[in-house]
Enzyme design. Structure first.
Site, PDB file in Angstrom:
ATOM      1  CE  LYS A 154      -4.160  -2.364   1.766  1.00 40.03           C
ATOM      2  NZ  LYS A 154      -4.337  -2.495   3.149  1.00 40.03           N
TER       3      LYS A 154
ATOM      4  CD  GLN B 124      -3.101  -4.304   6.546  1.00 43.26           C
ATOM      5  OE1 GLN B 124      -3.491  -2.967   5.862  1.00 43.26           O
ATOM      6  NE2 GLN B 124      -4.349  -5.223   6.153  1.00 43.26           N
TER       7      GLN B 124
ATOM      8  CG  ASP C 148      -9.733  -0.856   4.600  1.00 46.43           C
ATOM      9  OD1 ASP C 148      -9.389  -1.383   3.460  1.00 46.43           O
ATOM     10  OD2 ASP C 148      -8.740  -0.855   5.461  1.00 46.43           O
TER      11      ASP C 148
END
Ligand code: NAD
Length: 245
Positions: free
Chosen positions: A14, A58, A81
């Protein structure tokens, strides 16, 4: 948080994607011992920082942290997300800014390949909040006839053999075999399963599936990179939204 090896790889990819397209990214690598309160304080600080467009934590987080509390702490306008309940609800209604990155990546692959979902039998194997459920909603929004299969589904092969578009998000290596696929189907393999230190395979047994399917995504290299690309797209969207805040 912590030292999950898969998370380290995902975060690195990422960050590289951000660098590649010119997004500033900041990594806060918190030790396993960090408390939930400390983690949420950091999220709130980033929520209130006008120079920050998007935030992601994460997953997975260590066991002493309540994952839901962490997701709920992220400002929905910065939730790149798309895991916050506000964004999940907006996916249900079809009026959304952010789509969870993996299902969004699958839809992009389908659209870019010129595959028309409308009226097709779509079977999604897996019902997780991150992949299976939002995947089913996105296919429904494109007028697919969607069946969601899961660990308690009876006669799974009968269902998968009915699919014009089959999405596998199970988390079991080589779970879907060629004889579970309808000839000419489009097969999207979301699974990422490490079966040896440097060997990744999907949830679909590629060798037996590739000659039955009309189109099939490989693992690695199929849905995985699309997930990162969609994160970048959500982040750009977040920047646009937060600019006018
Ligand atoms: P999960 O473990 O949360 O969900 C797995 C789902 O599979 C569950 O809903 C369960 O009901 C279903 N399932 C389990 N056993 C089954 C069986 N025998 N028959 C039918 N259904 C069964 O996993 P997840 O987070 O949805 O991830 C699924 C896979 O996708 C994993 O391999 C994960 O690593 C991968 N993944 C890939 C990406 C990517 O970027 N490509 C992103 C997220 C997840």
């Amino acid at each position: 948080m912590g030292e999950d090896p898969a998370s380290q790889v995902y975060v690195r990819n990422k960050k590289l994607a951000c660098e590649y397209i010119g997004i500033n990214s900041f990594e806060y690598l918190l030790p396993e011992s960090t408390t939930q309160k400390e983690l949420i304080e950091l999220i709130e600080k980033l929520n209130n920082d006008d120079t920050v467009s998007g935030i992601l934590c994460q997953l997975p987080v260590p066991e002493h942290i309540n994952e839901e509390a962490v997701i709920n702490a992220i400002d929905p306008k910065k939730d790149v997300d798309a895991f916050h309940p506000v964004n999940v609800g907006r996916i249900m209604t079809g009026n959304y800014d952010f789509v969870p990155c993996t299902p969004a990546g699958v839809m992009e692959l389908i659209n870019e390949s010129g595959i028309d979902v409308s009226g097709k039998e779509c079977v999604v194997v897996g019902r997780s909040n991150i992949v299976g459920k939002p995947m089913s909603m996105l296919l429904l929004h494109k007028n697919g006839t969607v069946t969601i299969c899961h660990s308690k589904t009876q006669n799974l092969a009968e269902k998968t053999r009915n699919a014009d578009i089959l999405v596998a998000a199970v988390g079991i290596a080589n779970f879907i075999k060629g004889d579970m696929i309808k000839p000419g189907a489009v097969v999207i393999d979301v699974g990422i399963n490490r079966i040896a230190p440097k060997v990744l395979v999907g949830d679909v047994e590629f060798e037996s599936a590739k000659d039955v399917a009309a189109a099939i995504t490989p693992v690695p290299g199929g849905v995985g990179p699309m997930t990162v690309a969609m994160l970048m797209k959500n982040t750009l969207k977040a920047a646009e939204i937060n600019k006018t805040k």
